[in-house]
Design a protein around this motif. Structure first.
Motif, PDB file in Angstrom:
ATOM      1  N   LYS A  25       0.853  -1.207  -0.141  1.00  0.00           N
ATOM      2  CA  LYS A  25      -0.009   0.021   0.116  1.00  0.00           C
ATOM      3  C   LYS A  25       1.002   1.303   0.176  1.00  0.00           C
ATOM      4  O   LYS A  25       0.552   2.335  -0.785  1.00  0.00           O
ATOM      5  CB  LYS A  25      -0.781   0.265   1.098  1.00  0.00           C
TER       6      LYS A  25
ATOM      7  N   LYS B 220       0.712   4.216  -2.997  1.00  0.00           N
ATOM      8  CA  LYS B 220       0.257   5.539  -2.628  1.00  0.00           C
ATOM      9  C   LYS B 220       1.426   6.534  -3.165  1.00  0.00           C
ATOM     10  O   LYS B 220       1.097   7.740  -3.381  1.00  0.00           O
ATOM     11  CB  LYS B 220       0.191   5.671  -0.955  1.00  0.00           C
TER      12      LYS B 220
ATOM     13  N   GLN C  64       0.204   9.522  -5.621  1.00  0.00           N
ATOM     14  CA  GLN C  64       0.375  10.861  -5.394  1.00  0.00           C
ATOM     15  C   GLN C  64       1.140  11.765  -6.494  1.00  0.00           C
ATOM     16  O   GLN C  64       0.879  12.570  -6.763  1.00  0.00           O
ATOM     17  CB  GLN C  64       0.830  11.153  -4.240  1.00  0.00           C
TER      18      GLN C  64
ATOM     19  N   VAL D 193      -6.361   4.218  -4.329  1.00  0.00           N
ATOM     20  CA  VAL D 193      -5.473   3.189  -4.076  1.00  0.00           C
ATOM     21  C   VAL D 193      -6.272   1.761  -3.337  1.00  0.00           C
ATOM     22  O   VAL D 193      -7.073   2.226  -2.596  1.00  0.00           O
ATOM     23  CB  VAL D 193      -4.651   3.562  -3.415  1.00  0.00           C
TER      24      VAL D 193
END
Length: 377
Positions: free
Chosen positions: A116, A120, A124, A136
C-alpha cells in the motif's frame, strides 16, 4: 487541449519507471467499464454457496459487480504486480511433519503494508502530474482484482482461479490505482492454460468442482484463514501440516518456471516462520501469538483459529512427543481449540488411553461441538 500521442507515451513510460523504482514486477493499464460476464460469474459463485461463511461477499455483491460502482468518475485502472517469491520448495516443506507450513505470501510483513505504501507514492505522483483524482486498492475494497488484472494484460485467471503471468508465474500480489485520467490501455491477456490441469489435480481437498471454479468451502486456504468455526473432519487429514494457507495449486503451475524470487521480499522473509516447530506453536497464549505475528497477515485470524490449525497439524504428525502440549489444550477456553485437541489426541495416543480420557473429560464439557469430537473421534 488535445493530448498528443507523445504525451500519452511519455506518461505510460513514466508510470512504468515509477512502478519499477518501487519494486513492482509488472504494471499494466486498463480502461474501466462494466463487465456483465464477471458479474454473472460472481452471482453464480455466491448462489452455489461456494463463498462459504464469507458473508461479506454476498453483502457486497452489487459493488463487486463493476469497478465503476466503487467510483463512477474513474476512467482508468493501473494494475501492478508485487512479486513475493521465495527460494523455497512448497512441496519439500510439507515433508517435515513436525513443523507447520505457512503460505509463502505470509512469511514476511503483512502484504497490505508492504504494497500500500508503494501504491500511495505512485498515486500521489500521478495525481500531481495529471491533476486528476486517484484512489488506491490493495485487497481492501469490494473490487474483483483478478478479472481486472486479466483485462489489463497482467496475466490470466488459470483453472485454479488465481492469476498467472507468462513473466512472473503466480507468486505476486495485485495492487490497483484508479484515476480519473484517460490513459491508453494495454491489451487483455489470453488464457494460456491449454489442456494442463496440474493445479486441479494437486488440490488435497478437491476444491475445484470444475476448471475455473473454486468451492471455497473445501479450500485449505479458506479453512485455515477465513473459516472461524470447527473444521470438518473430512478435510483434516488432507490438510497435513498446512497451518496458514495452501500453496499447492500455485506451486504445481508450470508457468512458475519463469518466476524469479524477489530479492527485496526474500530479505524481509522471517526465518522463524519458514519452518516453525509445532511444539513451540502449541504453547502460544494470546500474548505470545501477538508477539510472534506482529505486523504479519497471520495476526488477523487470532490465536484461537491459529492454534486450531496447529492442532490439526499435530494430529497429522504422528509425533507422540507432542502429546503433552496437546493435552494441555484440552482445558483451553476456546471451544475450537479444545475440539481439535480432542481430535489430535485421538490420532496420537492408543484407544485405551483415549477412552479413559473421554470418560474423564466429556461429561464436564459444555460445548456441543467439543462433545461431538469426544463421541466421534
Amino acid at each position: 487541449m488535445r493530448t498528443s500521442i507523445s504525451d500519452v507515451n511519455t506518461l505510460r513510460q513514466a508510470i512504468g519507471e515509477r512502478a519499477s523504482g518501487e519494486g513492482f514486477s509488472a504494471v499494466r493499464i486498463v480502461k474501466l467499464s462494466a463487465d456483465p460476464l464477471q458479474a454473472e460469474r460472481l452471482r453464480q459463485f455466491i448462489a452455489q454457496g461456494h463463498n462459504g461463511s464469507m458473508a461479506w461477499m454476498a453483502e457486497t455483491e452489487a459493488r463487486r459487480a463493476s469497478p465503476l460502482v466503487l467510483w463512477p468518475e474513474a476512467r482508468t485502472a493501473i494494475v501492478l504486480a508485487q512479486n513475493y517469491g521465495q527460494d523455497l520448495d512448497p512441496f519439500e516443506r510439507l515433508k517435515d511433519k513436525g513443523s507447520g507450513v505457512i503460505s509463502l505470501y505470509a512469511l514476511n510483513r503483512d502484504y497490505h503494508d508492504l504494497v500500500k505504501g508503494k501504491l500511495k507514492r505512485i498515486a500521489q505522483w500521478l495525481k500531481h502530474r495529471t491533476k486528476k483524482e486517484i484512489k488506491v486498492f490493495i485487497d481492501t475494497a469490494p473490487l474483483m482484482e483478478k478479472p481486472l488484472a486479466q483485462k489489463a494484460g497482467l496475466g490470466w485467471q488459470g483453472k485454479h482461479t488465481n492469476l498467472v503471468s507468462r513473466d512472473i508465474g503466480s507468486w505476486f500480489f495485485i495492487g490497483t490505482i484508479f484515476t480519473e485520467a484517460e490513459i491508453e490501455p494495454d491489451a487483455a491477456e489470453e488464457d494460456r492454460c491449454g489442456s494442463c490441469r496440474a493445479c486441479l489435480d494437486i488440490c488435497p481437498t478437491n476444491a475445484f468442482p470444475a476448471p475455473y471454479q473454486l468451492d471455497a468451502r473445501r479450500c485449505i486456504s479458506y479453512l485455515t484463514i477465513e473459516h472461524e468455526g470447527h473444521i470438518d473432519s473430512a478435510f483434516r487429514q488432507a490438510m497435513g501440516n498446512r497451518i496458514y494457507g495452501c500453496d499447492d495449486c500455485l506451486a504445481a503451475c508450470p508457468w512458475n518456471k519463469f518466476a524469479q524470487a524477489s530479492h527485496e521480499v526474500k530479505l524481509m522473509a522471517r526465518e522463524e516462520l519458514k519452518a516453525p516447530r509445532l511444539a513451540d506453536l502449541l504453547a502460544l497464549d494470546d500474548v505470545g501469538f501477538r508477539a510472534l505475528f506482529t505486523a504479519s497477515a497471520i495476526k488477523r485470524i487470532g490465536r484461537d483459529r491459529f492454534i486450531r490449525n496447529a492442532l490439526i497439524a499435530a494430529g497429522n504428525s504422528g509425533d507422540a512427543g507432542l502429546v503433552p502440549r496437546v493435552m494441555a489444550l484440552l482445558g483451553d477456553p476456546a471451544p475450537v481449540v479444545r475440539a481439535m485437541a480432542v481430535w489430535a489426541l485421538s490420532r496420537l495416543i492408543g484407544e485405551p488411553d483415549f477412552a479413559q480420557l473421554r470418560n474423564e473429560r466429556m461429561n464436564g464439557e459444555t460445548d456441543d461441538g467439543v462433545r461431538r469430537e469426544w463421541e466421534t473421534a
